[in-house]
Every structure is written in C-alpha cells, then in structure tokens.
Design a protein around this motif. Sequence first.
Motif, PDB file in Angstrom:
ATOM      1  N   THR A   9       8.297  37.121  51.334  1.00 55.39           N
ATOM      2  CA  THR A   9       7.028  37.804  51.591  1.00 55.39           C
ATOM      3  C   THR A   9       7.148  38.752  52.784  1.00 55.39           C
ATOM      4  O   THR A   9       6.641  39.878  52.741  1.00 55.39           O
ATOM      5  CB  THR A   9       5.910  36.776  51.832  1.00 55.39           C
ATOM      6  N   ALA A  10       7.828  38.314  53.834  1.00 56.98           N
ATOM      7  CA  ALA A  10       8.014  39.180  55.005  1.00 56.98           C
ATOM      8  C   ALA A  10       8.822  40.427  54.654  1.00 56.98           C
ATOM      9  O   ALA A  10       8.463  41.539  55.070  1.00 56.98           O
ATOM     10  CB  ALA A  10       8.707  38.398  56.124  1.00 56.98           C
ATOM     11  N   PHE A  11       9.906  40.269  53.877  1.00 56.36           N
ATOM     12  CA  PHE A  11      10.683  41.434  53.444  1.00 56.36           C
ATOM     13  C   PHE A  11       9.844  42.362  52.575  1.00 56.36           C
ATOM     14  O   PHE A  11       9.910  43.584  52.713  1.00 56.36           O
ATOM     15  CB  PHE A  11      11.941  41.013  52.686  1.00 56.36           C
ATOM     16  N   ILE A  13       6.582  42.779  52.595  1.00 54.48           N
ATOM     17  CA  ILE A  13       5.611  43.491  53.438  1.00 54.48           C
ATOM     18  C   ILE A  13       6.312  44.582  54.244  1.00 54.48           C
ATOM     19  O   ILE A  13       5.801  45.706  54.344  1.00 54.48           O
ATOM     20  CB  ILE A  13       4.861  42.502  54.349  1.00 54.48           C
ATOM     21  N   PHE A  14       7.478  44.274  54.801  1.00 52.41           N
ATOM     22  CA  PHE A  14       8.226  45.261  55.580  1.00 52.41           C
ATOM     23  C   PHE A  14       8.559  46.489  54.743  1.00 52.41           C
ATOM     24  O   PHE A  14       8.267  47.628  55.136  1.00 52.41           O
ATOM     25  CB  PHE A  14       9.502  44.623  56.129  1.00 52.41           C
ATOM     26  N   PHE A  15       9.161  46.281  53.571  1.00 50.22           N
ATOM     27  CA  PHE A  15       9.542  47.419  52.735  1.00 50.22           C
ATOM     28  C   PHE A  15       8.327  48.119  52.135  1.00 50.22           C
ATOM     29  O   PHE A  15       8.359  49.338  51.918  1.00 50.22           O
ATOM     30  CB  PHE A  15      10.518  46.985  51.633  1.00 50.22           C
ATOM     31  N   HIS A  16       7.267  47.383  51.887  1.00 50.82           N
ATOM     32  CA  HIS A  16       6.051  48.012  51.374  1.00 50.82           C
ATOM     33  C   HIS A  16       5.442  48.942  52.427  1.00 50.82           C
ATOM     34  O   HIS A  16       5.026  50.049  52.104  1.00 50.82           O
ATOM     35  CB  HIS A  16       5.053  46.931  50.971  1.00 50.82           C
ATOM     36  N   ILE A  17       5.433  48.489  53.666  1.00 47.42           N
ATOM     37  CA  ILE A  17       4.902  49.339  54.745  1.00 47.42           C
ATOM     38  C   ILE A  17       5.763  50.580  54.914  1.00 47.42           C
ATOM     39  O   ILE A  17       5.247  51.694  55.062  1.00 47.42           O
ATOM     40  CB  ILE A  17       4.802  48.540  56.057  1.00 47.42           C
ATOM     41  N   ILE A  18       7.077  50.419  54.878  1.00 45.18           N
ATOM     42  CA  ILE A  18       7.973  51.579  55.011  1.00 45.18           C
ATOM     43  C   ILE A  18       7.774  52.553  53.853  1.00 45.18           C
ATOM     44  O   ILE A  18       7.684  53.764  54.050  1.00 45.18           O
ATOM     45  CB  ILE A  18       9.439  51.129  55.097  1.00 45.18           C
ATOM     46  N   SER A  19       7.662  52.024  52.625  1.00 46.44           N
ATOM     47  CA  SER A  19       7.554  52.924  51.470  1.00 46.44           C
ATOM     48  C   SER A  19       6.213  53.636  51.415  1.00 46.44           C
ATOM     49  O   SER A  19       6.130  54.743  50.897  1.00 46.44           O
ATOM     50  CB  SER A  19       7.784  52.147  50.169  1.00 46.44           C
ATOM     51  N   SER A  21       4.379  54.391  54.168  1.00 45.88           N
ATOM     52  CA  SER A  21       4.068  55.110  55.397  1.00 45.88           C
ATOM     53  C   SER A  21       4.830  56.416  55.522  1.00 45.88           C
ATOM     54  O   SER A  21       4.866  57.005  56.590  1.00 45.88           O
ATOM     55  CB  SER A  21       4.365  54.231  56.611  1.00 45.88           C
TER      56      SER A  21
END
Length: 119
Positions: A9-11, A13-19, A21
């Motif tokens: 889940t943390a990964f 969220i991290f990649f979702h925010i990067i993609s 933003s």
Amino acid sequence: MHRITGVITAFFIFFHIISTSAPARSGWEAWLEEVANLDGITPISILFYIAMGAVLFHGLNGVRLLLVEALALGIGRPEKPKPPYIAPSLRGFQRRLIHIVFALWIILWIALGYVLFLT
C-alpha cells in the motif's frame, strides 16, 4: 500479511502520487484519466488489482486489530503457557475474526476484479 500489505500500500501510494503530480497532469482530472485508461487486462491494471487487494486486506485487518487492541475484544484472561503452546488470542473469538476478515477480503477482491476486468 498485515505488514506485507502495508508495504504494498505504501509503494502504491508513493508511485500514485508521483504519477499524478507531473506538471502536465495533476489533481482530480489526472486521476480520472488514469482510471479511465484501465480498460481491459493490461500489466498496469493487474498491478492496480493487486494493490487494491492489498489495500482491502490491510484496511479490513486494521479494523480487526482496532477491535482487539483498542476494545480488548477476544483477548481473554492470561494463561500459564503449557506445551504445546497455542496463543489464547488465536482461539475462539480471535480466530472467528480472522476468518471473517479473510472471507470479506476474498469476496470484495473478487467483486473488484469483476468490476475492473469484466465490466
């Protein structure tokens, strides 16, 4: 299982925010565009399905842990350990809660797969 799904889940969220933003695409429109592009079975939609399964399990098990740790449901009285040791917390009510979490997770994950891949 709870820790593994927490890391997934943390990964996600991290990649979702990067993609979402990126300067050209951001905000609600970018998220809607990303979800709209998940038609059919693609590697991205399979990864999304796995991530959503992890989020579902992590959330459901988190509710179970809150019931156990915050409200002390199913913990019972302490016992003197006797071989073969079986933790009292994994008998009775706790075991039923774990089974309920797994059953709900499987049902919701299958429903999500139906919505994601077959509609």
